[in-house]
Design a protein around this motif. Sequence first.
Motif, mmCIF file in Angstrom:
data_model
loop_
_atom_site.group_PDB
_atom_site.id
_atom_site.type_symbol
_atom_site.label_atom_id
_atom_site.label_comp_id
_atom_site.label_asym_id
_atom_site.label_seq_id
_atom_site.Cartn_x
_atom_site.Cartn_y
_atom_site.Cartn_z
ATOM 1 N N UNK B 371 47.821 56.156 26.294
ATOM 2 C CA UNK B 371 46.682 55.494 26.917
ATOM 3 C C UNK B 371 45.479 55.710 26.014
ATOM 4 N N UNK B 372 44.529 54.802 26.117
ATOM 5 C CA UNK B 372 43.325 54.889 25.284
ATOM 6 C C UNK B 372 42.142 54.359 26.082
ATOM 7 N N UNK B 373 40.946 54.770 25.682
ATOM 8 C CA UNK B 373 39.759 54.424 26.467
ATOM 9 C C UNK B 373 38.808 53.565 25.635
ATOM 10 N N UNK B 374 38.535 52.326 26.071
ATOM 11 C CA UNK B 374 37.513 51.528 25.380
ATOM 12 C C UNK B 374 36.164 52.250 25.452
ATOM 13 N N UNK B 375 35.645 52.551 24.278
ATOM 14 C CA UNK B 375 34.454 53.404 24.232
ATOM 15 C C UNK B 375 33.170 52.579 24.317
ATOM 16 N N UNK B 376 33.175 51.448 23.604
ATOM 17 C CA UNK B 376 31.973 50.619 23.547
ATOM 18 C C UNK B 376 32.245 49.298 24.257
ATOM 19 N N UNK B 377 31.381 48.323 24.016
ATOM 20 C CA UNK B 377 31.438 47.051 24.752
ATOM 21 C C UNK B 377 32.864 46.521 24.904
ATOM 22 N N UNK B 378 33.244 46.202 26.133
ATOM 23 C CA UNK B 378 34.515 45.542 26.431
ATOM 24 C C UNK B 378 34.148 44.301 27.239
ATOM 25 N N UNK B 379 34.532 43.142 26.723
ATOM 26 C CA UNK B 379 34.065 41.880 27.308
ATOM 27 C C UNK B 379 35.198 41.203 28.065
ATOM 28 N N UNK B 381 37.195 38.187 29.543
ATOM 29 C CA UNK B 381 37.370 36.788 29.106
ATOM 30 C C UNK B 381 38.127 36.033 30.194
ATOM 31 N N UNK B 382 37.658 34.856 30.510
ATOM 32 C CA UNK B 382 38.352 34.008 31.491
ATOM 33 C C UNK B 382 38.361 32.572 30.986
ATOM 34 N N UNK B 383 39.516 31.951 31.076
ATOM 35 C CA UNK B 383 39.675 30.552 30.635
ATOM 36 C C UNK B 383 39.059 30.294 29.256
ATOM 37 N N UNK B 384 39.366 31.201 28.341
ATOM 38 C CA UNK B 384 38.961 30.997 26.951
ATOM 39 C C UNK B 384 37.503 31.258 26.652
ATOM 40 N N UNK B 385 36.789 31.869 27.630
ATOM 41 C CA UNK B 385 35.368 32.133 27.381
ATOM 42 C C UNK B 385 34.984 33.555 27.773
ATOM 43 N N UNK B 386 34.114 34.185 26.977
ATOM 44 C CA UNK B 386 33.626 35.511 27.382
ATOM 45 C C UNK B 386 32.745 35.366 28.622
ATOM 46 N N UNK B 387 33.012 36.194 29.645
ATOM 47 C CA UNK B 387 32.258 36.059 30.904
ATOM 48 C C UNK B 387 31.193 37.142 31.056
ATOM 49 N N UNK B 388 31.631 38.389 30.924
ATOM 50 C CA UNK B 388 30.660 39.479 31.104
ATOM 51 C C UNK B 388 31.165 40.766 30.452
ATOM 52 N N UNK B 389 30.230 41.676 30.220
ATOM 53 C CA UNK B 389 30.589 43.011 29.728
ATOM 54 C C UNK B 389 31.050 43.843 30.917
ATOM 55 N N UNK B 390 32.183 44.500 30.764
ATOM 56 C CA UNK B 390 32.732 45.276 31.882
ATOM 57 C C UNK B 390 31.923 46.563 32.056
ATOM 58 N N UNK B 391 31.443 46.758 33.261
ATOM 59 C CA UNK B 391 30.650 47.951 33.575
ATOM 60 C C UNK B 391 31.118 48.478 34.921
ATOM 61 N N UNK B 392 32.141 49.308 34.903
ATOM 62 C CA UNK B 392 32.621 49.904 36.152
ATOM 63 C C UNK B 392 31.743 51.076 36.567
#
Lengths: 464, 450
Positions: B371-379, B381-392
């Motif tokens: 397993x690995x952890x995305x450290x920086x921006x993770x975007x 994507x829906x229907x071929x387009x970036x939607x938002x930066x994931x911020x849990x």
Amino acid sequence: MADGQALAEYAVALAERRGFGYGEAYFEQSSGTGYAIEQGRLNSSSYFEKSGLRIRLLKEGRMYVFSTNILEKDAIRNAIEGFRRFESSRTQLSRESPQKAKVAVKERKKFDKERLLKDLLSLDKTLASKRYIKFRSLYAGFGKDSSFMTNSDGSSILQETPRVDSTFSIIVGKGKETRQRMSQFGGVGGYEMLNIQRIEEQLLGDSKAMLDVIEKGVRLSDPELRKIENVLISPEIAGIAVHESVGHPNEADRVFMREAAQAGTSYVNPDNLGLSIGSEHVTIIDDPTIPNSFGFYRYDDEGVKARAKQIVSRGKQNELLNNREYAKILKTKSNGSARSDSYSNEPIVRMSNTYLKKGSASFEELVGEAGNGVYIKNFMEWNIDDTRTFSRYQGNEAYMIKNGSVEKPIKNYRLETKTLDFWHAVALLGKDFELSLGNCGKGEPMQGVPVTMGGPHALLCFGR
Amino acid sequence: MARSAEEIVKIAMGRGFDEAVANVFTYRVSYLKIANSAVDSIVTKLENTANLFVSGKKRVFFTNIDRVEDGNIASAIKVAKETIPMLKPKEDYNGIVEGPFSYECKCIYQKKMANFDNKMMSDIAYAAINSALESGADSIAGTLEMTDFTKEMATSKDAAGTEKCAFARLSLRVFRKGLSAQKVVATKKIGEIKPEALGRTTTELASLTNEKGKVSNGNYDIIYMQQPAGLLLADVNDMACIGSVETGGFLTGKLHKEVANKNIKIYDDGKSPELIATSDFDDEGYPTQKTTLIEGGKLRGYLHNHSTAVKYKTKSTGNAGLVLPESNAFVMEHKKKARDIDALIRKIDRGILVTNTWYTRYSDYLVGNFSTVPRDAAIYIENGEPKFAIKQLGHTSGTGIRISDNIIRMLKNTECAADDSMQTASWDSGSNYYVTPSVLVRGVDVTVAH
């Protein structure tokens, strides 16, 4: 050692003469022997011996660090006199009382390289006799560090630290299924810190337990996993959680973003000091002075006397681990947490022996209180995010708890949770206590320093 | 008096060993630290050291020589003489390779790079910092490492060589409006550092979207940019080292078997002069090479030194370390190419663009589950387009997501790559460097913080 001390004193005197506001020199001499036995083959037999000097100079707030193993006055003079001004932020150090001390840890049982090799080969033979152990890698080594630190404040500290370190990797398999465990043993002291008999018992016990997980373990469905609210964690799990989710985020250099491009940031920041990290049962301490512990030291690498720090006190963030730079920013005194992994790297804020303070419950009381849940005994895979908020500890060995008793093993349990949820769920603490060894990485270049981490068994109730 | 590698070997052989290998290093390296958008400190190291390998009657021993002077050489050899008789013979040891060899000596060594000093480093750092700030960054952290070293190698089997190397590694992490991004430039050419470009592009990466949102646990297509792709996949080279194969890694028992998408080619590059982790010769003097590890979906070979090559009835791949084979630069190519990241994004119905990862940990190296952890921006994507930066995790810069996969499954499901290969590295990759494009991996498990 005497030549190194003289060179360190020369460096500090020269730095003062050349107008540096602060000068510090750290001389280190170390040696060690190690053996690696892999699948019965003695793949590596090694010995090292090294010595070198580090100087730290402060002029007009600029911190410049130079290290070399070329132990000649010319090399030191060239470094000090060749110092070239560069644009930078301003660093200031806290005022600390000068210390003069000699600390030498004794080896109760002298290290014997022939005996170490014999013991390792014998241990390997025992492990090889278990057909379910498919792969085995054994490493053990012994070393001694002698250091002399002096600075322009008048400190002068001589420390001698013998250390034993060993790591073992075992892969157990049956059919197409395997499980792996890595373990580390040792401490500061002589050969008495490597109890081969105990290590053999533990490796065999862990291997058999992994075989049981393969043979008898069950896989829980996602809904079953989600229903688990009560989790009993072992000292090993308490230790890794303390280290990763409380110790690291309470290092002052992270809090003030100095490690932001390397070992990361923190959910603790200068504006939320004193925040509630856990339940009232949670007290977390970092203590470098535990005799013979792997993270032991009496004086840190800036010459500050080591002491126990209560990072979290009854659930509240209480004290950051700091060094002289961050003590100055925090308007306090250094709590002696500056460490380097060798003379060639800068001292930075580090943990030593970090643990969850124990309580008074027996293991049976903890299991009974859990009622239904999971007991997670050890891990192999773990990680945490950059801010130390979201962690996972995989249950390499984990068991169902049903009606107050530990039952069959689970193959796929992972404790994945947010830091504050984890520590606020602590409901009951065991009266037992264990520390596990580790080599903690931080900085750039990466510095690995010996640490321990641990605590008692602890019951986490996420539903409360 | 400083001694050469050849002199060390001669002294050792005079003491009756069967074989000797010496590697002598002289280096100067400086690490500049950037914190809170300013240069924080500079650490400089100056070292002269050597490694010595000796064997006698199939017993092998390794030691260092701190400062290559007569007294320290004699002390190291004394320890070796005392230790070797007590060792158990290594029955599968087949000796070091017979020389001499000639080397192509195409290494890139720029004096301007080698002559770095505090002022030059500080100027580079501030060029990157100022560029990032002008591009909209809130805060910048980073490191600039500059290294100049000479390696000299000699063996008792007539191999000898010397080479010089100077390189820079500039790492920048940018924070902007609650998001972050990190990029690394690693090069032997001073003109390729381009600190202003790094400052600007890293800030752009942290600014891909101003929208923030949450995702749920599930299966997503993942685009790993070059840095995380290299960090994860470069484990292939380490696990292809025969020592890892013998002690249980995810390539153990997989020779000639299907381990990857048929369009992937992975090789260990020991010789390309522009790469940082390359050399003309390995530690026993054998000329380095490019060794294909995976091609057409199958594992084609492992990495060897002379001794292990004899054991496995194959040829050395020029990967000798002084004890066991070691990997060089990791290079991955993909036949199925998309023009750029945007083209990869358009191929995704529901996925995540991962710009950086850290804390990759395996639950079992033999199986390859990690397993690995995305450290920086993770975007998202829906229907071929970036939607938002994931911020849990609303109050921190963390993404709050975790990726779980198996390395063989990841290799098989790496469907295509962007045409954006570059040499890079990560903080937790140590001295490993890799050349990878951004890759698209289908169907990856993601868990999130609730």
